[in-house]
Design an enzyme around this catalytic site. Sequence first.
Site, short mmCIF file in Angstrom:
data_model
loop_
_atom_site.label_atom_id
_atom_site.label_comp_id
_atom_site.label_asym_id
_atom_site.label_seq_id
_atom_site.Cartn_x
_atom_site.Cartn_y
_atom_site.Cartn_z
N ARG A 163 0.72 -1.17 -0.06
CA ARG A 163 0.01 -0.08 -0.04
C ARG A 163 0.86 1.28 0.09
NH1 ARG A 163 -3.32 2.96 4.81
NH2 ARG A 163 -4.10 4.65 3.58
N GLU A 192 -4.02 -0.61 8.01
CA GLU A 192 -2.81 -0.05 8.73
C GLU A 192 -2.95 -0.95 10.37
OE1 GLU A 192 -2.03 4.16 9.12
OE2 GLU A 192 -2.30 4.58 7.16
N TYR A 201 -5.11 0.44 15.47
CA TYR A 201 -3.94 0.71 16.53
C TYR A 201 -3.93 0.41 17.75
CZ TYR A 201 -1.33 2.74 12.33
OH TYR A 201 -0.39 2.82 11.31
#
Length: 463
Positions: free
Chosen positions: A73, A371, A307
Amino acid sequence: MFPRDFAWGAATAAYQIEGGWQADGRGASIWDTFCHGTGRVFGDHNGDVACNSYELWEEDLKCILQLGLTHYRLSISWARLLPDGTRQRVNQKGVQYYNKVIDDLLAAHVSPMVTLYHFDLPQALQDQGGWKSPNIASLFNSYAQFCFEAFGDRVKLWITINEPYVCAKLGHEDGIHAPGLTEPGIAAYLVGHNMLRAHALAWHSYDKIFRPKQNGLVSLALNSDWLEPLDPDCAEDIAATQRDIAFTLGWFAWPVFVTGDYPEVMRTFIEANSQKHGYTGESRLPFFSKDEPAILGTADFFALNFYTSRKVTSAGARFDKLSMKSDQNVQEVLDPSWPISGVSWLAVVPDGLRKLLSYKNFGDPAIYITENGFAQVGSLQMEDVQRVEFYKQTISEVARAITENGVNVRGYFAWSLMDNFEWADGYSARFGLFHVDFSDEKLPRTIYRSGKEYAKLIKRYNS
Ligand code: GBH
């Protein structure tokens, strides 16, 4: 445990890695301007050189191959392609750069996932009002069409905008990201609104003009922590948690995936707070126009940047100024049992990811985790055992989400391929699977223990 065609990836973003900020006719972006001021970024660092991926792409490719990634990505620098943000002037050197990256990836059997916007607006467009200006939606649409035309024969996974929440709030409410505006309670809602309009226009363009031939998928990447009530038996904490989700992930996911409009609770709390503060202007949360293409349904998959986790409790109306915080009226706290990574905001809570993946409030779409990662600060540890554990545990939670909770997770992208410019933290926080030695002008990339382990894991699951 993982489907055969599961995407094993790593992610980067243009401003964080490319450097070459004035090379070959690139225009300036708001991050160039922001970093060239003083006192804004740790150590007054900037992305002028960064990992110099503009010149060292082939080194990046070696890292990608060493990890055995199936997907990579990256993001495109809008101002590298269109220096003043519009199609009036095209920088062919920029087009060539991304063509080479994409072609090299495909030749190596790595599929690109391309983000059109990862925080770096051309400065020329900021000078015309940036994301606060309603015109930005059609300017973005025109840029997106340019990219679909130029690269869409080979790129099949697109992200229009990365983390509209972060651009809106950190860039226009808190002022800690470019363009550094602090207009609490007003600008961020407008920016978020225009980002949704811009995204939707680009998705509709793709759907109508490009999909029939190119047959790819388009979404927007939304960041979210896993949020849960501080006291699971307390009704106020439960309501505060729902409100927190509505004001963060829900702000964007609810209109795109569920109703075409903002969460009800956002509007009621914002209106009530406007009244409380005697704010009499137009609603601070804009309305979508019926004359524009619909927002609902403008994502072909759910792109999630995850995250960390937080516990949530009501703030008891203790915020006294007009701001997003006082609109929202919640307080987030860390559980003392959660270890903290290098950066203070990143508590390590791997099972938060499984809980978030299994949370069906936004429907049950196919999900790419676009992510996820862990930061190191201070003294360099090439044997980064904590990060190894972080990835192992997190990826096993993804496996559980698939096998035990039946979630359709299509891929996982580690943040990040290599250490890079970590926005307001400059080069002080290292998120890479490869270390980059910024003190050596050759910027050598060296694999961390975590990179080696990730490569092993990919090999095991992907053969
Ligand atoms: C991602 O955002 C970005 O997409 C990526 O570019 C970045 O490098 C990566 O995270 C690592 O940070 O400083 O206490 O105000 C993740 C979502 C939201 C996490 C803002 C950090 C700042 C908290 N980010 N948050 S604070």
